[in-house]
Design a protein around this motif. Structure first.
Motif, PDB file in Angstrom:
ATOM      1  N   THR A 133       0.690  -1.152  -0.082  1.00  0.00           N
ATOM      2  CA  THR A 133       0.048   0.081   0.117  1.00  0.00           C
ATOM      3  C   THR A 133       0.921   1.298  -0.034  1.00  0.00           C
ATOM      4  O   THR A 133       0.853   2.070  -0.758  1.00  0.00           O
ATOM      5  CB  THR A 133      -0.725  -0.030   1.351  1.00  0.00           C
ATOM      6  N   GLY A 134       1.709   1.113   1.027  1.00  0.00           N
ATOM      7  CA  GLY A 134       2.660   2.563   0.910  1.00  0.00           C
ATOM      8  C   GLY A 134       3.735   2.408  -0.209  1.00  0.00           C
ATOM      9  O   GLY A 134       3.773   3.683  -0.688  1.00  0.00           O
ATOM     10  N   ALA A 135       3.933   1.507  -0.911  1.00  0.00           N
ATOM     11  CA  ALA A 135       4.680   1.459  -2.171  1.00  0.00           C
ATOM     12  C   ALA A 135       3.867   2.079  -3.285  1.00  0.00           C
ATOM     13  O   ALA A 135       4.105   3.033  -4.279  1.00  0.00           O
ATOM     14  CB  ALA A 135       4.901   0.008  -2.639  1.00  0.00           C
ATOM     15  N   VAL A 136       2.554   1.587  -3.554  1.00  0.00           N
ATOM     16  CA  VAL A 136       1.686   2.262  -4.561  1.00  0.00           C
ATOM     17  C   VAL A 136       1.561   3.552  -4.341  1.00  0.00           C
ATOM     18  O   VAL A 136       1.510   4.331  -5.239  1.00  0.00           O
ATOM     19  CB  VAL A 136       0.482   1.178  -4.496  1.00  0.00           C
ATOM     20  N   LEU A 137       1.127   4.133  -3.139  1.00  0.00           N
ATOM     21  CA  LEU A 137       1.018   5.513  -2.765  1.00  0.00           C
ATOM     22  C   LEU A 137       2.362   6.132  -3.310  1.00  0.00           C
ATOM     23  O   LEU A 137       2.191   7.242  -3.864  1.00  0.00           O
ATOM     24  CB  LEU A 137       0.588   5.656  -1.502  1.00  0.00           C
ATOM     25  N   SER A 138       3.402   5.670  -2.910  1.00  0.00           N
ATOM     26  CA  SER A 138       4.795   6.383  -3.100  1.00  0.00           C
ATOM     27  C   SER A 138       5.003   6.372  -4.619  1.00  0.00           C
ATOM     28  O   SER A 138       5.416   7.511  -5.170  1.00  0.00           O
ATOM     29  CB  SER A 138       5.825   5.450  -2.518  1.00  0.00           C
ATOM     30  N   ILE A 139       4.539   5.317  -5.544  1.00  0.00           N
ATOM     31  CA  ILE A 139       4.825   5.403  -6.897  1.00  0.00           C
ATOM     32  C   ILE A 139       3.824   6.576  -7.342  1.00  0.00           C
ATOM     33  O   ILE A 139       4.140   7.136  -8.369  1.00  0.00           O
ATOM     34  CB  ILE A 139       4.498   3.747  -7.569  1.00  0.00           C
ATOM     35  N   ILE A 140       2.678   6.451  -7.034  1.00  0.00           N
ATOM     36  CA  ILE A 140       1.691   7.592  -7.512  1.00  0.00           C
ATOM     37  C   ILE A 140       2.483   9.192  -7.591  1.00  0.00           C
ATOM     38  O   ILE A 140       2.540   9.834  -8.270  1.00  0.00           O
ATOM     39  CB  ILE A 140       0.297   7.795  -6.894  1.00  0.00           C
ATOM     40  N   HIS A 141       2.953   9.291  -6.221  1.00  0.00           N
ATOM     41  CA  HIS A 141       3.429  10.526  -5.882  1.00  0.00           C
ATOM     42  C   HIS A 141       4.815  10.786  -6.647  1.00  0.00           C
ATOM     43  O   HIS A 141       4.881  11.800  -7.157  1.00  0.00           O
ATOM     44  CB  HIS A 141       3.719  10.744  -4.367  1.00  0.00           C
ATOM     45  N   ILE A 142       5.744   9.730  -7.100  1.00  0.00           N
ATOM     46  CA  ILE A 142       6.847   9.815  -7.730  1.00  0.00           C
ATOM     47  C   ILE A 142       6.487  10.309  -9.064  1.00  0.00           C
ATOM     48  O   ILE A 142       7.196  10.902  -9.740  1.00  0.00           O
ATOM     49  CB  ILE A 142       7.490   8.352  -7.637  1.00  0.00           C
ATOM     50  N   VAL A 143       5.495   9.254  -9.611  1.00  0.00           N
ATOM     51  CA  VAL A 143       5.313   9.435 -11.042  1.00  0.00           C
ATOM     52  C   VAL A 143       4.674  10.935 -11.296  1.00  0.00           C
ATOM     53  O   VAL A 143       4.976  11.525 -12.245  1.00  0.00           O
ATOM     54  CB  VAL A 143       4.181   8.566 -11.593  1.00  0.00           C
ATOM     55  N   ILE A 144       3.690  11.590 -10.341  1.00  0.00           N
ATOM     56  CA  ILE A 144       3.355  13.023 -10.622  1.00  0.00           C
ATOM     57  C   ILE A 144       4.521  13.922 -10.190  1.00  0.00           C
ATOM     58  O   ILE A 144       4.531  14.919 -11.233  1.00  0.00           O
ATOM     59  CB  ILE A 144       2.311  13.099  -9.196  1.00  0.00           C
ATOM     60  N   ASN A 145       5.400  13.446  -9.291  1.00  0.00           N
ATOM     61  CA  ASN A 145       6.842  14.543  -9.298  1.00  0.00           C
ATOM     62  C   ASN A 145       7.400  14.473 -10.572  1.00  0.00           C
ATOM     63  O   ASN A 145       7.838  15.609 -10.917  1.00  0.00           O
ATOM     64  CB  ASN A 145       7.426  14.071  -8.132  1.00  0.00           C
ATOM     65  N   MET A 146       7.473  13.341 -11.274  1.00  0.00           N
ATOM     66  CA  MET A 146       8.234  13.182 -12.338  1.00  0.00           C
ATOM     67  C   MET A 146       7.629  14.054 -13.619  1.00  0.00           C
ATOM     68  O   MET A 146       8.132  14.569 -14.516  1.00  0.00           O
ATOM     69  CB  MET A 146       8.636  11.738 -12.851  1.00  0.00           C
ATOM     70  N   TRP A 147       6.275  13.892 -13.719  1.00  0.00           N
ATOM     71  CA  TRP A 147       5.492  14.840 -14.776  1.00  0.00           C
ATOM     72  C   TRP A 147       5.848  16.086 -14.432  1.00  0.00           C
ATOM     73  O   TRP A 147       5.933  16.761 -15.524  1.00  0.00           O
ATOM     74  CB  TRP A 147       4.086  14.070 -14.669  1.00  0.00           C
ATOM     75  N   GLN A 148       5.638  16.606 -13.242  1.00  0.00           N
ATOM     76  CA  GLN A 148       5.739  18.020 -13.011  1.00  0.00           C
ATOM     77  C   GLN A 148       7.218  18.477 -13.399  1.00  0.00           C
ATOM     78  O   GLN A 148       7.520  19.500 -13.929  1.00  0.00           O
ATOM     79  CB  GLN A 148       5.706  18.247 -11.334  1.00  0.00           C
ATOM     80  N   LEU A 149       8.025  17.590 -12.926  1.00  0.00           N
ATOM     81  CA  LEU A 149       9.412  17.855 -13.468  1.00  0.00           C
ATOM     82  C   LEU A 149       9.693  17.974 -14.877  1.00  0.00           C
ATOM     83  O   LEU A 149      10.225  19.174 -15.224  1.00  0.00           O
ATOM     84  CB  LEU A 149      10.340  16.856 -12.849  1.00  0.00           C
TER      85      LEU A 149
END
Length: 161
Positions: free
Chosen positions: A136-152
């Motif tokens: 669960t923590g990994a999936v939530l983290s992946i979501i946030h990492i992907v959003i961060n990468m998109w913003q970057l």
């Protein structure tokens, strides 16, 4: 973005309520032990499992807010904006790879514990509910990492809320 705001609230409320519950139960157990020479058998186990969940959900909040200490230290030491972007991209890719491994092995542990039917000693709940914190923590983290990468890549900068 409304869905992400709801997810952010759920994460933060979960961690907050978990901290309050764990602290309250710990306080109650200390009072019972010291004033009445009695304690609950389940309190320590509940607190341990609550903090496991708090840790993994909190991990995703840290990715969302960009508050990992090591990354901050490196980012503040760099001068040029391009170097910061490259470092942010590298950190995000490395974090994403790690989270994918964590997700895979977390799911392996969950499925193994489901097959074996393990239960916790004091609370008598199925242990896979505890191990479910990892994927669960990994999936939530992946979501946030992907959003961060998109913003970057879209803005050349990550805007943390």
């Amino acid at each position: 973005m409304r869905l992400m705001k709801i997810l952010h609230k759920i994460e933060e409320h979960f961690v907050g309520i978990g901290m309050i519950a764990a602290t309250g139960i710990l306080f109650m157990n200390i009072i019972l032990r010291n004033l009445f020479s009695a304690s609950t058998t389940w309190a320590e186990e509940f607190i341990r499992y609550a903090f496991i969940w708090i840790t993994f959900i909190g991990l995703s909040i840290c990715f969302r807010k960009g508050i990992h200490f090591g990354v901050d230290l490196l980012m503040n030491s760099l001068k040029a904006k391009e170097k910061k972007i490259i470092l942010q991209a590298f950190v995000n890719v490395a974090s994403l790879v790690f989270m994918l491994f964590l997700l895979k092995f977390g799911l392996d542990i969950v499925f193994f514990s489901m097959e074996t039917g393990q239960i916790t000693p004091a609370l008598q709940i199925k242990i896979y509910w505890i191990y479910l914190a990892i994927p669960t923590g990994a999936v939530l983290s992946i979501i946030h990492i992907v959003i961060n990468m998109w913003q970057l890549f879209k803005n050349k900068e990550i805007s943390y809320d």
